[in-house]
Each structure stands twice: as C-alpha cells, then as structure tokens.
Design a protein around this motif. Structure first.
Motif, PDB file in Angstrom:
ATOM      1  N   LEU A 117      34.596  38.951  40.900  1.00  0.00           N
ATOM      2  CA  LEU A 117      33.391  38.127  40.729  1.00  0.00           C
ATOM      3  C   LEU A 117      32.203  38.705  41.491  1.00  0.00           C
ATOM      4  CD1 LEU A 117      34.903  34.533  40.977  1.00  0.00           C
ATOM      5  CD2 LEU A 117      34.139  35.731  38.918  1.00  0.00           C
ATOM      6  N   PHE A 118      32.488  39.445  42.555  1.00  0.00           N
ATOM      7  CA  PHE A 118      31.419  40.131  43.288  1.00  0.00           C
ATOM      8  C   PHE A 118      30.779  41.193  42.390  1.00  0.00           C
ATOM      9  CE2 PHE A 118      30.061  43.689  46.025  1.00  0.00           C
ATOM     10  CZ  PHE A 118      29.132  43.032  46.813  1.00  0.00           C
ATOM     11  N   CYS A 119      31.657  41.940  41.660  1.00  0.00           N
ATOM     12  CA  CYS A 119      31.152  42.992  40.764  1.00  0.00           C
ATOM     13  C   CYS A 119      30.449  42.392  39.559  1.00  0.00           C
ATOM     14  CB  CYS A 119      32.292  43.879  40.283  1.00  0.00           C
ATOM     15  SG  CYS A 119      33.025  44.816  41.618  1.00  0.00           S
ATOM     16  N   LYS A 120      31.000  41.312  39.033  1.00  0.00           N
ATOM     17  CA  LYS A 120      30.431  40.735  37.822  1.00  0.00           C
ATOM     18  C   LYS A 120      30.515  39.219  37.914  1.00  0.00           C
ATOM     19  CE  LYS A 120      30.632  41.343  32.788  1.00  0.00           C
ATOM     20  NZ  LYS A 120      30.886  39.973  32.320  1.00  0.00           N
ATOM     21  N   GLY A 137      29.739  35.214  36.843  1.00  0.00           N
ATOM     22  CA  GLY A 137      29.658  34.476  35.581  1.00  0.00           C
ATOM     23  C   GLY A 137      30.834  34.708  34.655  1.00  0.00           C
ATOM     24  N   GLN A 138      31.997  35.136  35.178  1.00  0.00           N
ATOM     25  CA  GLN A 138      33.145  35.354  34.311  1.00  0.00           C
ATOM     26  C   GLN A 138      33.825  34.033  33.962  1.00  0.00           C
ATOM     27  OE1 GLN A 138      35.690  38.844  35.081  1.00  0.00           O
ATOM     28  NE2 GLN A 138      34.451  39.186  36.899  1.00  0.00           N
ATOM     29  N   ARG A 139      34.379  33.992  32.731  1.00  0.00           N
ATOM     30  CA  ARG A 139      35.149  32.829  32.299  1.00  0.00           C
ATOM     31  C   ARG A 139      36.605  33.026  32.703  1.00  0.00           C
ATOM     32  NH1 ARG A 139      34.457  33.838  26.316  1.00  0.00           N
ATOM     33  NH2 ARG A 139      34.977  35.824  27.256  1.00  0.00           N
ATOM     34  N   LEU A 140      37.386  31.956  32.596  1.00  0.00           N
ATOM     35  CA  LEU A 140      38.811  32.035  32.924  1.00  0.00           C
ATOM     36  C   LEU A 140      39.479  33.170  32.129  1.00  0.00           C
ATOM     37  CD1 LEU A 140      41.372  30.956  34.296  1.00  0.00           C
ATOM     38  CD2 LEU A 140      41.531  29.229  32.503  1.00  0.00           C
ATOM     39  N   ASN A 141      39.159  33.245  30.833  1.00  0.00           N
ATOM     40  CA  ASN A 141      39.782  34.280  29.993  1.00  0.00           C
ATOM     41  C   ASN A 141      39.451  35.698  30.463  1.00  0.00           C
ATOM     42  OD1 ASN A 141      41.162  32.543  28.368  1.00  0.00           O
ATOM     43  ND2 ASN A 141      39.554  32.453  26.785  1.00  0.00           N
ATOM     44  N   ASP A 142      38.215  35.922  30.918  1.00  0.00           N
ATOM     45  CA  ASP A 142      37.840  37.254  31.430  1.00  0.00           C
ATOM     46  C   ASP A 142      38.703  37.592  32.633  1.00  0.00           C
ATOM     47  OD1 ASP A 142      35.727  37.217  29.596  1.00  0.00           O
ATOM     48  OD2 ASP A 142      34.411  36.204  31.040  1.00  0.00           O
ATOM     49  N   HIS A 195      44.830  29.840  41.258  1.00  0.00           N
ATOM     50  CA  HIS A 195      44.086  30.580  42.291  1.00  0.00           C
ATOM     51  C   HIS A 195      42.614  30.161  42.298  1.00  0.00           C
ATOM     52  CE1 HIS A 195      47.228  33.120  43.753  1.00  0.00           C
ATOM     53  NE2 HIS A 195      47.457  33.708  42.584  1.00  0.00           N
ATOM     54  N   LEU A 196      42.045  29.991  41.102  1.00  0.00           N
ATOM     55  CA  LEU A 196      40.632  29.604  41.024  1.00  0.00           C
ATOM     56  C   LEU A 196      40.400  28.226  41.642  1.00  0.00           C
ATOM     57  CD1 LEU A 196      39.443  30.813  37.507  1.00  0.00           C
ATOM     58  CD2 LEU A 196      38.584  31.553  39.732  1.00  0.00           C
ATOM     59  N   ARG A 197      41.357  27.324  41.430  1.00  0.00           N
ATOM     60  CA  ARG A 197      41.212  25.981  41.993  1.00  0.00           C
ATOM     61  C   ARG A 197      41.166  26.057  43.524  1.00  0.00           C
ATOM     62  NH1 ARG A 197      44.758  22.918  44.080  1.00  0.00           N
ATOM     63  NH2 ARG A 197      46.500  24.121  43.250  1.00  0.00           N
ATOM     64  N   ILE A 198      42.054  26.871  44.100  1.00  0.00           N
ATOM     65  CA  ILE A 198      42.082  27.015  45.562  1.00  0.00           C
ATOM     66  C   ILE A 198      40.770  27.631  46.061  1.00  0.00           C
ATOM     67  CG2 ILE A 198      43.253  28.223  47.466  1.00  0.00           C
ATOM     68  CD1 ILE A 198      45.872  27.852  45.777  1.00  0.00           C
ATOM     69  N   GLU A 248      31.192  26.233  28.241  1.00  0.00           N
ATOM     70  CA  GLU A 248      31.775  27.372  28.953  1.00  0.00           C
ATOM     71  C   GLU A 248      31.683  27.176  30.463  1.00  0.00           C
ATOM     72  OE1 GLU A 248      31.848  31.463  26.528  1.00  0.00           O
ATOM     73  OE2 GLU A 248      29.993  31.044  27.605  1.00  0.00           O
ATOM     74  N   LYS A 249      32.812  27.404  31.128  1.00  0.00           N
ATOM     75  CA  LYS A 249      32.854  27.281  32.581  1.00  0.00           C
ATOM     76  C   LYS A 249      32.737  28.690  33.165  1.00  0.00           C
ATOM     77  CE  LYS A 249      35.756  25.121  36.134  1.00  0.00           C
ATOM     78  NZ  LYS A 249      37.110  24.682  36.482  1.00  0.00           N
ATOM     79  N   LEU A 250      31.619  28.961  33.844  1.00  0.00           N
ATOM     80  CA  LEU A 250      31.377  30.299  34.391  1.00  0.00           C
ATOM     81  C   LEU A 250      31.614  30.287  35.895  1.00  0.00           C
ATOM     82  CD1 LEU A 250      28.056  31.108  32.469  1.00  0.00           C
ATOM     83  CD2 LEU A 250      30.421  31.471  31.729  1.00  0.00           C
ATOM     84  N   HIS A 251      32.268  31.338  36.391  1.00  0.00           N
ATOM     85  CA  HIS A 251      32.631  31.398  37.807  1.00  0.00           C
ATOM     86  C   HIS A 251      31.787  32.429  38.555  1.00  0.00           C
ATOM     87  CE1 HIS A 251      36.137  29.818  35.655  1.00  0.00           C
ATOM     88  NE2 HIS A 251      36.346  29.088  36.745  1.00  0.00           N
ATOM     89  N   TYR A 252      31.296  32.032  39.728  1.00  0.00           N
ATOM     90  CA  TYR A 252      30.493  32.927  40.568  1.00  0.00           C
ATOM     91  C   TYR A 252      31.061  32.944  41.980  1.00  0.00           C
ATOM     92  CZ  TYR A 252      26.919  32.895  36.936  1.00  0.00           C
ATOM     93  OH  TYR A 252      26.248  33.048  35.756  1.00  0.00           O
ATOM     94  N   LEU A 253      30.919  34.080  42.632  1.00  0.00           N
ATOM     95  CA  LEU A 253      31.250  34.168  44.054  1.00  0.00           C
ATOM     96  C   LEU A 253      30.170  33.415  44.845  1.00  0.00           C
ATOM     97  CD1 LEU A 253      32.727  35.440  46.516  1.00  0.00           C
ATOM     98  CD2 LEU A 253      31.297  37.430  46.215  1.00  0.00           C
TER      99      LEU A 253
END
Lengths: 148, 108
Positions: free
Chosen positions: B20-23, B25-30, B45-48, B63-68
C-alpha cells in the motif's frame, strides 16, 4: 487510477465542536500548523489563505463544501513554490465522525494527476499536523516542532 | 499503541503495508493477487491493520479502497525518535541500506 491520493486518519478524545473550533480558529491553528494560520470566513464558496508566521502566503483556495462540524472540503493551491503552484488545485476533504468517545478525523487529499508534487509535499506535513492537533486537544500541550 | 505493534508484528501484514506504500487505493482483490493468499486470510489481516488505524479505507461508490495511514507510525516516531537527531538516523539508515544491498541474500 490517474490520481494522487493520500489519506490520514486519527482518533482524538474530544468533541466534534472542539475539533472544528481548533481547525477553523487562527489562535489554535498556529499552535499545531507550523505557526501558520488560515484567514477565511468559513462559508460555502469563501476564499481562504494560509499565512506563514512571517505574513507571507503559503497556500490559497476556496471552501467548496462546509457542514459544521462534520465536513469541510477545500480546494488547495500552493503559492510559494512555482513548481507546485503550476500543478493547480488539489482537493482536501476533512470529515469528523463520532466513534465511541472519540472523534475520527479523516483527511483525504487528492489531485487529478498521477505523482503530484503538491500532494507529495503536503503529505509530508499532515502526520505532524494531526499529531500536534491531537496532543493539543487531548492534553492542552503542543508538540515541539523544531525537529521537523 | 499496543494494537499498532501487534499489527506490525506479522510479516504478511508488513508486506501488505509495503504494497500500500508503493500503491495506495488498492482493493481487496488487488491485494489478494499480490500476496497469493486466500480472500479470508487477506481480509483478516486488513481488519487487524484497520483496527490499528494503520490502514485507512475510502469508499468510492461500492469500491472499498485501502490506503496506508502514516499517522500512528508518526506518533511512534515523535514519542521515541524526535528528540534525537533525525538527520543522523537517516544517515545511519542509508548506510545500512547501502551495505545490505551489496550483500543481497533475501532476508527481511
């Protein structure tokens, strides 16, 4: 995704009203924002300017969305580094939500271009600003900023 | 601060943060594709990471996007590192990196 996006989240033991006050009042701002303060009427469509402590202008923009004390969206342009200013406006969206006995503050800073230098520059400052804000509201003490 | 250290104690979760540091806004599937793990394992792991506030979530439509989220790590830094010279730490860290990149064996 052809966008630069950074997100910052912090949980602060305070109320949305106090946090809103800290975000929008110059006396508070200068204590956690590297000595900077905003000048703005905080109304929809109002222009804002962020001043350094020596009175020069750091950044400018417009209040594009405001819903006290829940949501504040600003357009954001750098004014003191030409290579950042030429990128134009970014968007900074701040949301406040009650979570248990704390306020969750989310700062979403985006620009419609990949690898934005403005977002890169702004992003270096946000974690320190948010930590300073948290410390100020929770303990009444500002964090020393001299190391930054 | 304890949830942050617990979350960081696992090498897979650190790898997710690296990704997530490199990229952002990734989705769970990514993230599933990137780590070759089951959907359930990655979402666990994402929940923790989310509970430790190390990962921030932004919804774009459905869409659920994840960021550091760097704020908790910054707080660790201000608590224990700020009073020491950050310039010297950086020099040390660069020194370590350049020495280790000459060696090459694959360890953490």
């Amino acid at each position: 995704m052809n966008k630069s996006t950074f997100v910052y989240v912090t949980y602060i033991k305070t109320t949305k009203e106090k946090l809103w006050e800290a975000l929008t009042s110059p006396a508070f701002q200068s204590q956690y924002w590297y000595g900077c303060h905003f000048e703005c009427t905080w109304a929809q469509g109002a222009e804002w300017k962020l001043y350094f402590d020596d009175g020069t202008i750091a950044d400018t923009g417009v209040v594009s969305e405001i819903d006290k004390p829940n949501l504040l969206t600003l357009s954001w342009q750098n004014e003191f580094r030409p290579e950042l200013k030429e990128e134009g406006y970014a968007t900074c969206k701040i949301t406040l939500e009650d979570v248990d006995s704390t306020v969750k503050m989310t700062v979403l800073h985006e620009m419609e271009r990949p690898n934005s230098k403005l977002i890169g520059a702004v992003s270096q400052g946000w974690p320190a600003i948010l930590s300073g804000l948290k410390s100020l509201l929770e303990t009444g003490v500002k964090l020393p900023l001299e190391h930054m | 601060m304890e949830p942050v250290f617990k979350a960081l104690a696992d090498p897979v979760r650190r790898a997710i943060l690296d990704s997530l540091f490199c990229k952002g806004g990734q989705r769970l599937n990514d993230l599933i594709e990137g780590h070759g793990m089951s959907r359930q394992a990655v979402s666990n792991h994402l929940r923790i990471l989310e509970e430790a506030n190390l990962v921030a979530v932004v919804w774009k439509g459905r869409e659920k996007l994840h960021y550091l989220n760097p704020v908790p790590i910054h707080e660790i830094a201000t608590r224990w590192i700020a009073k020491f010279q950050t310039g010297q730490l950086e020099a040390l860290s660069n020194f370590k990196q350049s020495l280790e990149s000459q060696e090459k064996p694959n360890h953490e």
